[in-house]
Each structure stands twice: as C-alpha cells, then as structure tokens.
Design an enzyme around this catalytic site. Structure first.
Site, PDB file in Angstrom:
ATOM      1  N   THR A  10       3.547  -0.950  -4.326  1.00 13.15           N
ATOM      2  CA  THR A  10       3.496   0.254  -5.166  1.00 13.15           C
ATOM      3  C   THR A  10       2.127   0.443  -5.783  1.00 13.15           C
ATOM      4  O   THR A  10       1.688   1.583  -5.993  1.00 13.15           O
ATOM      5  CB  THR A  10       4.567   0.163  -6.269  1.00 13.15           C
ATOM      6  N   SER A  56       6.714  -4.102  -0.186  1.00 14.52           N
ATOM      7  CA  SER A  56       7.119  -5.506  -0.214  1.00 14.52           C
ATOM      8  C   SER A  56       8.596  -5.717   0.106  1.00 14.52           C
ATOM      9  O   SER A  56       9.009  -6.852   0.329  1.00 14.52           O
ATOM     10  CB  SER A  56       6.769  -6.154  -1.550  1.00 14.52           C
ATOM     11  N   THR A  89       6.350  -5.136  -5.967  1.00 15.49           N
ATOM     12  CA  THR A  89       7.176  -5.852  -6.936  1.00 15.49           C
ATOM     13  C   THR A  89       8.537  -6.287  -6.400  1.00 15.49           C
ATOM     14  O   THR A  89       9.167  -7.182  -6.975  1.00 15.49           O
ATOM     15  CB  THR A  89       7.388  -4.999  -8.201  1.00 15.49           C
ATOM     16  N   ASP A  90       9.030  -5.682  -5.314  1.00 19.03           N
ATOM     17  CA  ASP A  90      10.376  -6.013  -4.841  1.00 19.03           C
ATOM     18  C   ASP A  90      10.522  -7.494  -4.511  1.00 19.03           C
ATOM     19  O   ASP A  90      11.543  -8.110  -4.833  1.00 19.03           O
ATOM     20  CB  ASP A  90      10.731  -5.175  -3.609  1.00 19.03           C
TER      21      ASP A  90
END
Length: 301
Positions: A10, A56, A89-90
């Site tokens: 992101t 991610s 961030t995932d």
C-alpha cells in the site's frame, strides 16, 4: 549508509480509477518515487533497490527468500549501517518474523508500510518511511532483532500483530521494542525453496478431509489453529494419525491468544504432536517451515 529494499504494498499504491475511489492498486510506484516524496530523507546517506512490486496479500515463501537474499547482500556490505524494507501490511508480520528467525542480530533491519496509498491526501507512508530510516540509523536499534515501525510506533517482530483491518493504529505488540532481542536461529538457511506447511482452522463442524487433502498435496507440516486451548476435534483424530504415519509434523496451536501448553487438553506425547506456546499460527507455520528446511528442532518461542 541505510539501504532500502522495496517490495510494493500500500505504501507504493495508487487509487484504482475504475473503482471511483473505493479501491486502490498496491505496489504501483517504484522506490525512487517514494523516496522523492519524503521530506527529510536528504539528511541520510541512502541506497535503494526494488526487489518485488506486489500487494502483500500475494507474498509467498519464495518472496521471503528473495527479500532475505537482498537483506544478506546489504548487511554483508561494510558500508551498510542498517536496512529498511518497504512492505504491504497484510503479511507484514509474517515477513518480519521470517527475517527475525533468519537474520543474525547486529545491524538494524526495520520494516515499514502504510495503511493509506501513496496518492491519498493524508498518506501515512512518507512519515512511516522517515521514521523507519531514523530508527535504522540509530545506535539504539542495534542488537534488537527485526523491528517494525508503523504510525510513529516501533514494534518487535516476534510480538507484532495486525490487530485491525483499518486505521493508522492497526498494529500492536505485547512488549516495548527496546526489550526486543535478536533470534537468527536459522541464519544458516541455504534452501532455495521452503517446505509446504499448511494452517488448518478449527471450527464447529470442520471436516477432517481437509487434513487428508493437505497431505495429499504435499504438506510436510500442519499447524492446527484450533479452538480454545488447542482443542482437537475428535473427528480429526484418524486423519491426524494417518498424517503422522506419513511423517507429517503436527503442531497444535490456537486461534485465541496463547499459550497452548504441552500435554494440557491433549496427550501430545502419545500422539507425537508439537505445541506452540504463545506463538500464533501464522508464525508457528514459519518456524516449522524453517525447522523442516534446516533439519532442526521446532521451538515455540
């Protein structure tokens, strides 16, 4: 010098014009464009490389090995004082823990990302990137293992969790980063691929056939993200015993916050199962993959 390794995410995302602003595309902007958007970075001696450009959610074990190779190259350069990794961030907590187990202590390795894409009017990526570089350049970060910076807060990789789906404060950790310690138990990893380990959730009516399917597809280990204190459904026992007979390693974990204590609520010794302590299932999976790849013991820590 601080070396930056970009993988997408992101932090490098842009709004998807076809969605009317409802969605964005991760990993669009190259690392040079991200650096140019951050005031204050010119105070640091930086180098940068783009090793991946993905969302991610699409990170894979092969991606971890690509990142690890880049980290090893950077840390092996005497001119490098620390490394910063830009990541979505995932799966940020998974990559951070993988590196915690495979990078020896010493020079700082700091991951960061963003909850808002780069073209958002209040993008958080620039501030996170600057904070990560500052931390990687600080003497206090040496010997702390792998760290993560999000929303002006530093976290230790071992204890990091993405606790919320939205908001700049999406990440939490159980200890102060200053109490973090390096691990690096698999720093000698030489594999060019990691063995398959699957996570199977426990829930009301979960079919035992899922276990057999994972084994048939080549899983060498199974992490059971079970209910409560790692409660194994009775209907799963025959499938678990078949898997053990085929040499598949079984690890008992919980979908709740730990710990899962050995031989409590199950006869782990009799069944040949391992337990995770307080390690959450995604991190237990990583530890087991590395233990299998290195022919080493699985340690829940």
């Amino acid at each position: 010098m601080i070396h930056l390794i970009a993988t997408g995410g992101t932090i490098a995302g842009e709004a998807d014009p076809e969605s009317g602003g409802a969605r964005y595309r991760a990993g669009v902007r190259p690392v040079g464009a991200l650096l140019a958007a951050v005031p204050g970075l010119d105070a640091f001696d930086l180098s940068a490389e783009q090793v991946l450009s993905l969302d991610s959610k699409d990170m894979t074990p092969d991606g971890w090995l690509t990142i690890l190779a880049a980290v090893r190259r950077a840390l092996g350069d005497p001119a490098t004082d620390g490394v910063v990794i830009l990541h979505g961030t995932d799966t940020l907590e998974e990559t951070a823990y993988f590196l915690q187990l495979t990078v020896p202590g010493g020079k700082p390795v700091v991951l960061t990302g963003a909850m808002r894409p780069a073209d958002h009017p209040q993008a958080d990526g620039p501030a996170n990137l600057l904070a990560a570089v500052r931390l990687a350049a600080s003497p206090e970060a040496h010997g702390k293992g792998v760290l993560v910076v999000m929303n002006a807060t530093a976290h230790a990789a071992r204890h990091l969790v993405k606790a919320r789906t939205t908001g700049l404060d999406a990440f939490e950790s159980a200890i102060d980063w200053t109490d973090a310690r390096p691990d690096g138990r698999f720093a000698d990893l030489a594999a060019d691929a990691l063995p398959r380990v699957d996570i199977l959730p426990g829930y009301a009516g979960a079919p035992a056939g899922l276990l057999d399917a994972c084994v048939a597809e080549g899983a060498r280990g199974l992490v059971l993200a079970l209910t409560g204190h790692g409660s194994v459904p009775s209907a799963w026992l025959p499938a678990l015993r078949r898997a053990r007979e085929k040499g598949v390693v079984i690890v008992r974990a919980s979908r709740c916050a730990g710990p899962v204590i050995r031989n409590a609520n199950a006869n782990d010794d009799a069944e040949g199962w391992l337990t995770v302590g307080s390690l959450p299932p995604p991190k237990a999976r990583i530890a087991l993959m590395l233990a299998l790849a290195c022919d080493g013991p699985f340690t829940a820590d």
